[in-house]
Design an enzyme around this catalytic site. Sequence first.
Site, PDB file in Angstrom:
ATOM      1  N   ILE A 102       0.987  -1.294   0.066  1.00 25.79           N
ATOM      2  CA  ILE A 102       0.085  -0.072   0.028  1.00 25.79           C
ATOM      3  C   ILE A 102       0.879   1.061   0.133  1.00 25.79           C
ATOM      4  CG2 ILE A 102      -0.282  -0.075   2.529  1.00 25.79           C
ATOM      5  CD1 ILE A 102      -3.119   0.957   2.202  1.00 25.79           C
ATOM      6  N   CYS A 103       0.197   2.372  -0.538  1.00 25.52           N
ATOM      7  CA  CYS A 103       1.168   3.527  -0.604  1.00 25.52           C
ATOM      8  C   CYS A 103       2.412   3.631  -1.287  1.00 25.52           C
ATOM      9  CB  CYS A 103       1.015   3.905   1.025  1.00 25.52           C
ATOM     10  SG  CYS A 103       1.488   5.804   1.121  1.00 25.52           S
ATOM     11  N   GLY A 104       3.415   4.007  -0.412  1.00 30.00           N
ATOM     12  CA  GLY A 104       4.864   4.131  -0.926  1.00 30.00           C
ATOM     13  C   GLY A 104       5.498   2.791  -1.365  1.00 30.00           C
ATOM     14  N   THR A 106       4.230   0.524  -2.938  1.00 28.80           N
ATOM     15  CA  THR A 106       3.980   0.321  -4.439  1.00 28.80           C
ATOM     16  C   THR A 106       5.020   0.829  -5.439  1.00 28.80           C
ATOM     17  OG1 THR A 106       2.541   2.246  -4.920  1.00 28.80           O
ATOM     18  CG2 THR A 106       1.536   0.088  -4.004  1.00 28.80           C
ATOM     19  N   ALA A 153      -2.690  -0.868  -3.246  1.00 31.70           N
ATOM     20  CA  ALA A 153      -3.561   0.077  -2.853  1.00 31.70           C
ATOM     21  C   ALA A 153      -3.053   1.397  -2.729  1.00 31.70           C
ATOM     22  CB  ALA A 153      -4.465  -0.225  -1.722  1.00 31.70           C
TER      23      ALA A 153
END
Length: 201
Positions: A102-104, A106, A153
């Site tokens: 999730i977030c960074g 990715t 996400a």
Amino acid sequence: MNANPVHLAVYDTYADWETGHATAYLARAGYGIRTVGPSREPVNSLGGLRVQPACALDELRPSDSSLLILPGADLWDSSDDLAPFARKAREFLDAGVPVAAICGATAGLAREGLLDDRAHTSAVSFYLAATGYGGGERYVDADAVTDRGLITAGPTEPVAFAREIFRLLKVYEGEVLDAWYRLFHDSDPQAYAVLQKATAR
């Protein structure tokens, strides 16, 4: 009790709020939750929580895990310190063990090439494009995406992130999964009744 635990990566500046829905309800479903850090030395989250990792990254084997969860962190974009976690994600996926980012995180997986041939999402498409990765055509504008064992996400979607984890691990399915999502995403009181009835069985 599920045989293999879920591993939650923890590292300095990790976004502690992004994985709470997932880990709480995985634990309720019988999964052990084990933290894995760069080493066994304590780390500090963005929210100021000090966490003692249960194991170090180099001790972690895919065969001993049901899932690796990678939360966002400032370090994903400010240094290469977390690149070993992206490499571990590759090891997991190659072994057929799922990964959720999730977030960074990715962006870290994008730099590792893990999003080049999988449908995926993140905060916004141009955030991942800045990594120079080759998967731009596979970016999906969605709350969360699952493709071949990899969940992605954006930072505003911890509930959808958890939903995809539950679906992949078959913690909740069908109307129960839908009710869980509507309860925590939409504060739907009718969803609460459905969820309570289903989990009381």
